[in-house]
Motif scaffolding. Structure first.
Motif, PDB file in Angstrom:
ATOM      1  N   PRO A   7       0.831  -1.214   0.000  1.00  0.00           N
ATOM      2  CA  PRO A   7       0.000   0.000   0.000  1.00  0.00           C
ATOM      3  C   PRO A   7       0.863   1.260   0.000  1.00  0.00           C
ATOM      4  N   PHE A   8       0.284   2.362  -0.428  1.00  0.00           N
ATOM      5  CA  PHE A   8       1.002   3.636  -0.400  1.00  0.00           C
ATOM      6  C   PHE A   8       1.320   3.988   1.051  1.00  0.00           C
ATOM      7  N   PRO A   9       2.583   4.287   1.364  1.00  0.00           N
ATOM      8  CA  PRO A   9       2.970   4.519   2.759  1.00  0.00           C
ATOM      9  C   PRO A   9       2.569   5.896   3.272  1.00  0.00           C
ATOM     10  N   PRO A  10       2.403   6.006   4.575  1.00  0.00           N
ATOM     11  CA  PRO A  10       2.206   7.332   5.157  1.00  0.00           C
ATOM     12  C   PRO A  10       3.536   8.081   5.171  1.00  0.00           C
ATOM     13  N   SER A  11       3.461   9.386   5.202  1.00  0.00           N
ATOM     14  CA  SER A  11       4.651  10.228   5.319  1.00  0.00           C
ATOM     15  C   SER A  11       5.308   9.971   6.671  1.00  0.00           C
ATOM     16  N   VAL A  12       6.605  10.186   6.747  1.00  0.00           N
ATOM     17  CA  VAL A  12       7.313  10.045   8.014  1.00  0.00           C
ATOM     18  C   VAL A  12       6.679  10.937   9.087  1.00  0.00           C
ATOM     19  N   ASN A  13       6.058  12.032   8.669  1.00  0.00           N
ATOM     20  CA  ASN A  13       5.397  12.936   9.612  1.00  0.00           C
ATOM     21  C   ASN A  13       4.143  12.323  10.230  1.00  0.00           C
ATOM     22  N   ASN A  14       3.606  11.256   9.609  1.00  0.00           N
ATOM     23  CA  ASN A  14       2.385  10.621  10.105  1.00  0.00           C
ATOM     24  C   ASN A  14       2.620   9.241  10.709  1.00  0.00           C
ATOM     25  N   ILE A  15       3.860   8.791  10.765  1.00  0.00           N
ATOM     26  CA  ILE A  15       4.156   7.465  11.304  1.00  0.00           C
ATOM     27  C   ILE A  15       4.210   7.475  12.825  1.00  0.00           C
ATOM     28  N   THR A  16       4.621   8.592  13.394  1.00  0.00           N
ATOM     29  CA  THR A  16       4.733   8.669  14.844  1.00  0.00           C
ATOM     30  C   THR A  16       3.779   9.710  15.414  1.00  0.00           C
ATOM     31  N   ALA A  17       3.533   9.586  16.694  1.00  0.00           N
ATOM     32  CA  ALA A  17       2.704  10.538  17.433  1.00  0.00           C
ATOM     33  C   ALA A  17       3.325  10.679  18.823  1.00  0.00           C
ATOM     34  N   VAL A  18       2.912  11.699  19.541  1.00  0.00           N
ATOM     35  CA  VAL A  18       3.382  11.891  20.909  1.00  0.00           C
ATOM     36  C   VAL A  18       2.209  11.634  21.843  1.00  0.00           C
ATOM     37  N   ALA A  19       2.422  10.743  22.798  1.00  0.00           N
ATOM     38  CA  ALA A  19       1.399  10.423  23.796  1.00  0.00           C
ATOM     39  C   ALA A  19       2.053  10.430  25.170  1.00  0.00           C
ATOM     40  N   ILE A  24       5.555   7.623  20.011  1.00  0.00           N
ATOM     41  CA  ILE A  24       5.075   6.267  19.731  1.00  0.00           C
ATOM     42  C   ILE A  24       4.703   6.149  18.257  1.00  0.00           C
ATOM     43  N   THR A  25       4.539   4.932  17.785  1.00  0.00           N
ATOM     44  CA  THR A  25       4.040   4.722  16.429  1.00  0.00           C
ATOM     45  C   THR A  25       2.556   5.057  16.422  1.00  0.00           C
ATOM     46  N   SER A  26       2.152   5.873  15.480  1.00  0.00           N
ATOM     47  CA  SER A  26       0.755   6.297  15.397  1.00  0.00           C
ATOM     48  C   SER A  26      -0.146   5.145  14.932  1.00  0.00           C
ATOM     49  N   LYS A  27      -1.430   5.321  15.108  1.00  0.00           N
ATOM     50  CA  LYS A  27      -2.404   4.323  14.652  1.00  0.00           C
ATOM     51  C   LYS A  27      -2.243   4.104  13.144  1.00  0.00           C
ATOM     52  N   ARG A  28      -2.075   5.189  12.410  1.00  0.00           N
ATOM     53  CA  ARG A  28      -1.885   5.094  10.960  1.00  0.00           C
ATOM     54  C   ARG A  28      -0.596   4.342  10.618  1.00  0.00           C
ATOM     55  N   GLY A  29       0.467   4.606  11.375  1.00  0.00           N
ATOM     56  CA  GLY A  29       1.736   3.915  11.171  1.00  0.00           C
ATOM     57  C   GLY A  29       1.632   2.426  11.456  1.00  0.00           C
ATOM     58  N   ARG A  30       0.933   2.074  12.544  1.00  0.00           N
ATOM     59  CA  ARG A  30       0.747   0.653  12.886  1.00  0.00           C
ATOM     60  C   ARG A  30      -0.087  -0.054  11.841  1.00  0.00           C
ATOM     61  N   GLN A  31      -1.141   0.596  11.341  1.00  0.00           N
ATOM     62  CA  GLN A  31      -2.001  -0.016  10.335  1.00  0.00           C
ATOM     63  C   GLN A  31      -1.258  -0.211   9.020  1.00  0.00           C
ATOM     64  N   PHE A  32      -0.459   0.789   8.627  1.00  0.00           N
ATOM     65  CA  PHE A  32       0.325   0.638   7.404  1.00  0.00           C
ATOM     66  C   PHE A  32       1.273  -0.552   7.522  1.00  0.00           C
ATOM     67  N   LYS A  33       1.988  -0.628   8.636  1.00  0.00           N
ATOM     68  CA  LYS A  33       2.941  -1.726   8.804  1.00  0.00           C
ATOM     69  C   LYS A  33       2.233  -3.078   8.731  1.00  0.00           C
ATOM     70  N   LYS A  34       1.103  -3.195   9.385  1.00  0.00           N
ATOM     71  CA  LYS A  34       0.335  -4.451   9.371  1.00  0.00           C
ATOM     72  C   LYS A  34      -0.074  -4.800   7.938  1.00  0.00           C
ATOM     73  N   ASP A  35      -0.625  -3.823   7.206  1.00  0.00           N
ATOM     74  CA  ASP A  35      -1.076  -4.068   5.836  1.00  0.00           C
ATOM     75  C   ASP A  35       0.091  -4.363   4.896  1.00  0.00           C
ATOM     76  N   ALA A  36       1.200  -3.633   5.066  1.00  0.00           N
ATOM     77  CA  ALA A  36       2.372  -3.836   4.209  1.00  0.00           C
ATOM     78  C   ALA A  36       3.000  -5.204   4.457  1.00  0.00           C
ATOM     79  N   VAL A  37       3.137  -5.606   5.716  1.00  0.00           N
ATOM     80  CA  VAL A  37       3.706  -6.915   6.036  1.00  0.00           C
ATOM     81  C   VAL A  37       2.845  -8.026   5.443  1.00  0.00           C
ATOM     82  N   ALA A  38       1.526  -7.893   5.541  1.00  0.00           N
ATOM     83  CA  ALA A  38       0.630  -8.897   4.957  1.00  0.00           C
ATOM     84  C   ALA A  38       0.815  -8.960   3.439  1.00  0.00           C
ATOM     85  N   ALA A  39       0.928  -7.806   2.795  1.00  0.00           N
ATOM     86  CA  ALA A  39       1.123  -7.775   1.339  1.00  0.00           C
ATOM     87  C   ALA A  39       2.470  -8.391   0.959  1.00  0.00           C
TER      88      ALA A  39
END
Length: 119
Positions: A7-19, A24-39
């Motif tokens: 899948p098209f990756p998120p920008s590095v600016n959207n991979i992490t978040a501050v909590a 931490i890895t953002s929700k969008r970053g975690r979802q991309f990694k999950k989808d990319a690994v499956a692909a």
């Protein structure tokens, strides 16, 4: 050469978040990694690469919005590492990022080859 699409990756600016003051890895970053690994796992079942490598990413953005293409490799490299295609992204000595045409939904085509240059 190893080739696969993810899948098209998120920008590095959207991979992490501050909590709570922590990065931490953002929700969008975690979802991309999950989808990319499956692909990746659906397309590549070869051995783990351990030699020096060259990587070519062709990004097919989902829309015509302006983008800095240098912001998209981090998530891709992390996903490839998580899919155990290579031992570590430290093995990559040559990265080329190419902007392809806009495609509905976006995509990223990955090509991994042995690095033939001088280190």
């Amino acid at each position: 050469m190893i080739e696969f699409s993810i899948p098209f990756p998120p920008s590095v600016n959207n991979i992490t978040a501050v909590a709570n003051g922590r990065k931490i890895t953002s929700k969008r970053g975690r979802q991309f990694k999950k989808d990319a690994v499956a692909a990746i796992n659906a397309q590549y079942r070869g051995p783990v690469q351990t030699g020096r490598l060259a990587l070519r990413l062709t990004l097919y953005p989902p829309c015509r919005r302006k983008r800095d293409i240098d912001n998209y490799s981090k998530g891709v490299l992390d996903a490839i590492t998580a899919a155990n295609v290579w031992a570590d992204d430290e093995l990559v000595d040559d990265i080329r990022v190419i902007r392809g045409p806009v495609v509905k939904g976006g995509a990223c085509f990955v090509e991994i080859s042995k690095f033939e240059g001088v280190v």
